[in-house]
Design a protein around this motif. Structure first.
Motif, PDB file in Angstrom:
ATOM      1  N   LEU A 121       0.817  -1.217  -0.076  1.00  0.00           N
ATOM      2  CA  LEU A 121       0.145   0.015   0.082  1.00  0.00           C
ATOM      3  C   LEU A 121       0.807   1.062   0.053  1.00  0.00           C
ATOM      4  O   LEU A 121       0.500   2.234  -0.589  1.00  0.00           O
ATOM      5  CB  LEU A 121      -0.887  -0.112   1.174  1.00  0.00           C
ATOM      6  N   ALA A 122       2.003   1.209   0.687  1.00  0.00           N
ATOM      7  CA  ALA A 122       2.976   2.495   0.964  1.00  0.00           C
ATOM      8  C   ALA A 122       3.713   2.400  -0.464  1.00  0.00           C
ATOM      9  O   ALA A 122       3.911   3.805  -0.938  1.00  0.00           O
ATOM     10  CB  ALA A 122       3.901   2.259   2.048  1.00  0.00           C
TER      11      ALA A 122
ATOM     12  N   ALA B  21      -8.164  -5.569  14.828  1.00  0.00           N
ATOM     13  CA  ALA B  21      -8.308  -6.087  13.686  1.00  0.00           C
ATOM     14  C   ALA B  21      -9.273  -5.668  12.665  1.00  0.00           C
ATOM     15  O   ALA B  21      -8.739  -5.609  11.386  1.00  0.00           O
ATOM     16  CB  ALA B  21      -8.921  -7.756  13.983  1.00  0.00           C
ATOM     17  N   GLY B  22     -10.089  -4.769  13.013  1.00  0.00           N
ATOM     18  CA  GLY B  22     -10.616  -4.000  12.032  1.00  0.00           C
ATOM     19  C   GLY B  22      -9.853  -3.029  11.273  1.00  0.00           C
ATOM     20  O   GLY B  22     -10.005  -2.746  10.023  1.00  0.00           O
ATOM     21  N   CYS B  23      -8.783  -2.438  11.831  1.00  0.00           N
ATOM     22  CA  CYS B  23      -8.103  -1.474  11.284  1.00  0.00           C
ATOM     23  C   CYS B  23      -7.284  -2.103  10.323  1.00  0.00           C
ATOM     24  O   CYS B  23      -7.136  -1.631   9.189  1.00  0.00           O
ATOM     25  CB  CYS B  23      -7.159  -0.750  12.285  1.00  0.00           C
ATOM     26  N   ILE B  24      -6.917  -3.289  10.467  1.00  0.00           N
ATOM     27  CA  ILE B  24      -5.938  -4.014   9.572  1.00  0.00           C
ATOM     28  C   ILE B  24      -6.591  -4.462   8.402  1.00  0.00           C
ATOM     29  O   ILE B  24      -6.470  -4.214   7.277  1.00  0.00           O
ATOM     30  CB  ILE B  24      -5.369  -5.324  10.284  1.00  0.00           C
ATOM     31  N   LEU B  25      -8.221  -4.836   8.861  1.00  0.00           N
ATOM     32  CA  LEU B  25      -8.890  -5.335   7.537  1.00  0.00           C
ATOM     33  C   LEU B  25      -9.210  -4.164   6.728  1.00  0.00           C
ATOM     34  O   LEU B  25      -9.471  -4.431   5.418  1.00  0.00           O
ATOM     35  CB  LEU B  25     -10.387  -5.733   8.327  1.00  0.00           C
ATOM     36  N   PHE B  26      -9.190  -2.816   7.273  1.00  0.00           N
ATOM     37  CA  PHE B  26      -9.507  -1.841   6.637  1.00  0.00           C
ATOM     38  C   PHE B  26      -8.399  -1.893   5.113  1.00  0.00           C
ATOM     39  O   PHE B  26      -8.767  -1.523   4.354  1.00  0.00           O
ATOM     40  CB  PHE B  26      -9.361  -0.640   7.295  1.00  0.00           C
ATOM     41  N   SER B  27      -7.165  -1.738   5.724  1.00  0.00           N
ATOM     42  CA  SER B  27      -6.246  -1.639   4.784  1.00  0.00           C
ATOM     43  C   SER B  27      -6.408  -2.932   3.475  1.00  0.00           C
ATOM     44  O   SER B  27      -5.884  -2.618   2.619  1.00  0.00           O
ATOM     45  CB  SER B  27      -4.728  -1.779   5.451  1.00  0.00           C
ATOM     46  N   THR B  29      -9.034  -4.624   2.890  1.00  0.00           N
ATOM     47  CA  THR B  29      -9.874  -4.366   2.011  1.00  0.00           C
ATOM     48  C   THR B  29      -9.706  -3.445   0.918  1.00  0.00           C
ATOM     49  O   THR B  29      -9.940  -3.610  -0.182  1.00  0.00           O
ATOM     50  CB  THR B  29     -10.989  -4.012   2.753  1.00  0.00           C
ATOM     51  N   ALA B  30      -9.085  -2.212   1.471  1.00  0.00           N
ATOM     52  CA  ALA B  30      -8.710  -1.228   0.538  1.00  0.00           C
ATOM     53  C   ALA B  30      -7.899  -1.688  -0.610  1.00  0.00           C
ATOM     54  O   ALA B  30      -8.046  -1.298  -1.828  1.00  0.00           O
ATOM     55  CB  ALA B  30      -7.969   0.000   1.090  1.00  0.00           C
ATOM     56  N   ALA B  32      -7.378  -4.709  -1.726  1.00  0.00           N
ATOM     57  CA  ALA B  32      -8.312  -5.352  -2.789  1.00  0.00           C
ATOM     58  C   ALA B  32      -9.095  -4.874  -3.630  1.00  0.00           C
ATOM     59  O   ALA B  32      -8.982  -5.316  -4.747  1.00  0.00           O
ATOM     60  CB  ALA B  32      -8.919  -6.460  -1.875  1.00  0.00           C
ATOM     61  N   LEU B  33      -9.930  -3.808  -3.029  1.00  0.00           N
ATOM     62  CA  LEU B  33     -10.777  -3.114  -3.792  1.00  0.00           C
ATOM     63  C   LEU B  33      -9.842  -2.292  -5.155  1.00  0.00           C
ATOM     64  O   LEU B  33     -10.706  -2.241  -6.210  1.00  0.00           O
ATOM     65  CB  LEU B  33     -11.369  -2.044  -3.012  1.00  0.00           C
ATOM     66  N   LEU B  34      -8.715  -1.621  -4.543  1.00  0.00           N
ATOM     67  CA  LEU B  34      -8.003  -0.999  -5.638  1.00  0.00           C
ATOM     68  C   LEU B  34      -7.524  -1.676  -6.714  1.00  0.00           C
ATOM     69  O   LEU B  34      -7.912  -1.451  -7.832  1.00  0.00           O
ATOM     70  CB  LEU B  34      -6.872  -0.302  -4.905  1.00  0.00           C
ATOM     71  N   LEU B  35      -7.024  -2.938  -6.157  1.00  0.00           N
ATOM     72  CA  LEU B  35      -6.684  -4.102  -7.457  1.00  0.00           C
ATOM     73  C   LEU B  35      -7.759  -4.341  -8.241  1.00  0.00           C
ATOM     74  O   LEU B  35      -7.558  -4.417  -9.443  1.00  0.00           O
ATOM     75  CB  LEU B  35      -5.837  -5.341  -6.865  1.00  0.00           C
ATOM     76  N   TYR B  36      -8.894  -4.511  -7.650  1.00  0.00           N
ATOM     77  CA  TYR B  36     -10.218  -4.955  -8.320  1.00  0.00           C
ATOM     78  C   TYR B  36     -10.603  -4.023  -9.374  1.00  0.00           C
ATOM     79  O   TYR B  36     -10.802  -3.963 -10.476  1.00  0.00           O
ATOM     80  CB  TYR B  36     -11.162  -5.307  -7.407  1.00  0.00           C
ATOM     81  N   ASP B  37     -10.728  -2.734  -8.848  1.00  0.00           N
ATOM     82  CA  ASP B  37     -10.953  -1.470  -9.772  1.00  0.00           C
ATOM     83  C   ASP B  37     -10.012  -1.578 -10.936  1.00  0.00           C
ATOM     84  O   ASP B  37     -10.672  -1.340 -11.986  1.00  0.00           O
ATOM     85  CB  ASP B  37     -10.847  -0.369  -8.678  1.00  0.00           C
ATOM     86  N   ILE B  38      -8.820  -1.524 -10.698  1.00  0.00           N
ATOM     87  CA  ILE B  38      -7.782  -1.483 -11.826  1.00  0.00           C
ATOM     88  C   ILE B  38      -7.967  -2.454 -12.766  1.00  0.00           C
ATOM     89  O   ILE B  38      -8.020  -2.307 -13.838  1.00  0.00           O
ATOM     90  CB  ILE B  38      -6.517  -1.148 -11.467  1.00  0.00           C
TER      91      ILE B  38
END
Lengths: 300, 287
Positions: A121-122, B21-27, B29-30, B32-38
């Motif tokens: 990510l970074a 764990a939710g904080c980590i999950l956020f990253s 997910t982000a 995964a979504l970014l790669l999916y989008d692209i």
């Protein structure tokens, strides 16, 4: 024997030359700072001979390329601060949370998976986050809040937040890992839960470095360019509504550079005046970060 | 003892664990979504024709060749300049000057301040100094020099750390054989520090490869329909080309931009893979 002596002499000469050359290389960094400060000031001083300081810092109209020209930088500064604030709401708590998880809770195996994900990510270029903001985050925002404009501050803030999160996480984690384990073990021996150890022992001990990480993340968000140039818009209007199109200082700089601007024109000088403000904002943040670390350095 | 309090404290701990764990999950997910989008947008447009064509007004014919070649030129020169300057500075600071001396402290302070300067300000430096003052125009050379100054602090600091990690005993063993300082540096210190220098440098160079803002300042155009032949030619690079496509209103260009991003990420990933390979090779030789 004389040949040998000559050779040694040559060897020493080479040593001397190399040292001087390396010194020149090292001087490049000092020279870079000098040139940055010089070029910023040179154009900015000329700029202020044409535009009054008062208008620049208190005006709320920013139309440097349109007649009648108006040079109030406040809309750009407010836009920049909106992005900085919005991204901090994401990057600071989530980054710190990730850091606590990695340093206090996570199993070794989990760390091995999560750390590289944060590193990836970074390492993603900001242009990619900009694309993501415009083509993915904005459409989602528009389905939830239909009044959202195509270019808006919120979408860009979220993307900048995601981008700066790993930096907050890794700097905070480093700070917490530096807290000696013996202190933690002492707290555990008293029957503390992991939560109590993290909140009452580790975080307070690492607080100054965490604070510095926060300040640096905000500074990074202020200087972030491509995400806001793509997703936040190009409308320098004074608004506090994050669903509206705005313009940041960096966004303006990119926008004006897309056209072919000539040296000596007011556009060219405006570019450097805005750059100077940006430079000083980030410089002050970085100095604050360094001061926080220096003042509160705990020695174990 | 107070059973209730005990349970409450442990419940709190569990809830906190979930939150983190939710904080980590956020990253995750982000990402995964970014790669999916692209990939969902770009993969369909990524083909041989896209890789071998020049940019074009019509999305079907548009390609990325000139940006790819431009990136290779700019990053090639940036790597050479920044490695020479960065490693040279690190050697000077670590081997030739006393860390307590004023000159060392001044340079060190400078480097850490420069690391915090936003990339776009380096673009202003490039525009005013390389493009206008030195008269290099909007050339590959101007772009490469600008990026060199941008990543120089990172490479210098990484090289310094790598050089510092070389054990003193190795240097002394070398001196005891009658070598000069220079011979010790080139024969012992640098080879030993090389894995660290390379890892840090390649990460920094990858960053330069993804930078668009400073190069837009320097004048990298979004539309270059020829291949640069030398360092004084005009140019564009992958991120600037992607920016150009992203900011066009037609929807097709979004897909082209996504395809361009896949190419950019592929180049970045291979650079990182090379870094890991080089590091492993040197490490094996050392062990």
């Amino acid at each position: 024997m004389r040949g040998k002596k000559y050779e040694i002499q040559k060897l020493h000469q080479a040593e001397f030359i190399v040292e001087k050359v390396l010194m020149l290389f090292a001087a490049v960094s000092v020279l870079t700072t000098a040139i940055i400060v010089f070029i910023l000031f040179e154009e900015t001083i000329v700029f202020f001979s044409e535009v009054s300081l008062w208008e620049f810092f208190t005006g709320t109209q920013w139309t440097p390329t349109l007649q009648p020209r108006s040079f109030g930088i406040i809309p750009l500064v407010v836009g920049t601060l909106m992005i900085a604030l919005g991204s901090s709401i994401i990057s600071l708590p989530l980054g710190l949370g990730s850091a606590i998880y990695l340093s206090e809770y996570a199993h070794k195996k989990v760390r091995k998976v999560v750390k590289p994900i944060l590193e990836i990510l970074a390492g993603i270029p900001s242009i990619v986050y900009g694309f993501f903001a415009l083509t993915f985050i904005t459409p989602i925002l528009q389905t939830i809040l239909p009044q959202t404009q195509v270019f808006n501050a919120l979408s860009a803030s979220i993307a900048v937040g995601i981008m700066t999160l790993p930096m907050v996480a890794s700097m905070s984690e480093d700070a917490m890992m530096a807290v000696p384990d013996s202190i933690r073990q002492g707290a555990y021996a008293l029957g503390s839960t992991r939560f109590e150890v993290a909140v009452k022992v580790t975080i307070p001990a690492a607080m100054s470095s965490i604070g510095a990480a926060f300040v640096l993340a905000i500074s990074r968000a202020i200087g972030e360019t491509m995400i806001v140039a793509i997703a936040a818009g190009q409308s320098p209007v004074l608004t506090l509504n994050p669903l509206n199109s705005i313009q940041t200082m960096t966004g303006f700089m990119v926008n004006i550079s897309m056209g072919d601007i000539q040296q000596g024109t007011i556009e060219f000088k405006t570019l450097f005046a805005v750059g100077t403000v940006l430079f000083f904002m980030t410089l002050i943040m970085n100095l604050i970060a360094r001061a926080i670390i220096k003042k509160n350095r705990e020695v174990y | 003892m107070d059973q209730k309090l005990y349970e409450k404290r442990h419940l709190k701990n569990k809830l906190f664990h979930l939150l983190l764990a939710g904080c980590i999950l956020f990253s995750i997910t982000a990402l995964a979504l970014l790669l999916y989008d692209i990939f969902s947008k770009g993969l369909g447009w990524l083909d041989w024709q896209f890789l071998t064509s020049m940019p074009s007004r019509s999305p079907e014919k548009a390609g990325i060749l000139s940006a790819l070649v431009g990136s290779v030129w700019v990053i090639g020169l940036t790597s050479v300049f920044s490695l020479i300057l960065g490693v040279g500075t690190a050697v000077y600071l670590e081997e030739y000057t006393d860390p307590k001396k004023l000159i060392n402290r001044i340079i060190q302070l400078n480097i850490s301040n420069l690391a915090g300067v936003p990339a776009i300000v380096y673009g202003l430096l490039g525009l005013a100094f390389f493009v206008r003052f030195l008269g290099f125009d909007k050339s590959i050379l101007s772009g490469a020099l600008t990026l060199t100054l941008l990543i120089l602090p990172v490479i210098t600091v990484a090289s310094q750390e790598a050089i510092r990690s070389v054990p003193r005993s190795l240097r002394e063993a070398s001196y005891s054989l009658g070598t000069t300082k220079l011979q010790t540096i080139t024969g012992v210190v640098l080879p030993y520090a090389m894995p660290g220098i390379l890892t840090g440098s390649i990460l920094a160079i990858s960053r330069a490869m993804g930078e668009a803002a400073p190069l837009i300042m320097v004048g990298a155009a979004g539309y270059i329909a020829f291949l640069p032949k030398g360092p004084m030619d005009w140019f564009t690079v992958l991120p600037v080309q992607i920016f150009n496509w992203t900011s066009r209103p037609q929807e097709e260009f979004q897909y082209i931009a996504a395809a361009g991003i896949i190419v950019l990420m592929a180049v970045l990933l291979s650079a990182n893979a090379v870094a890991i390979l080089l590091r492993n090779k040197y490490q094996n030789r050392m062990d």
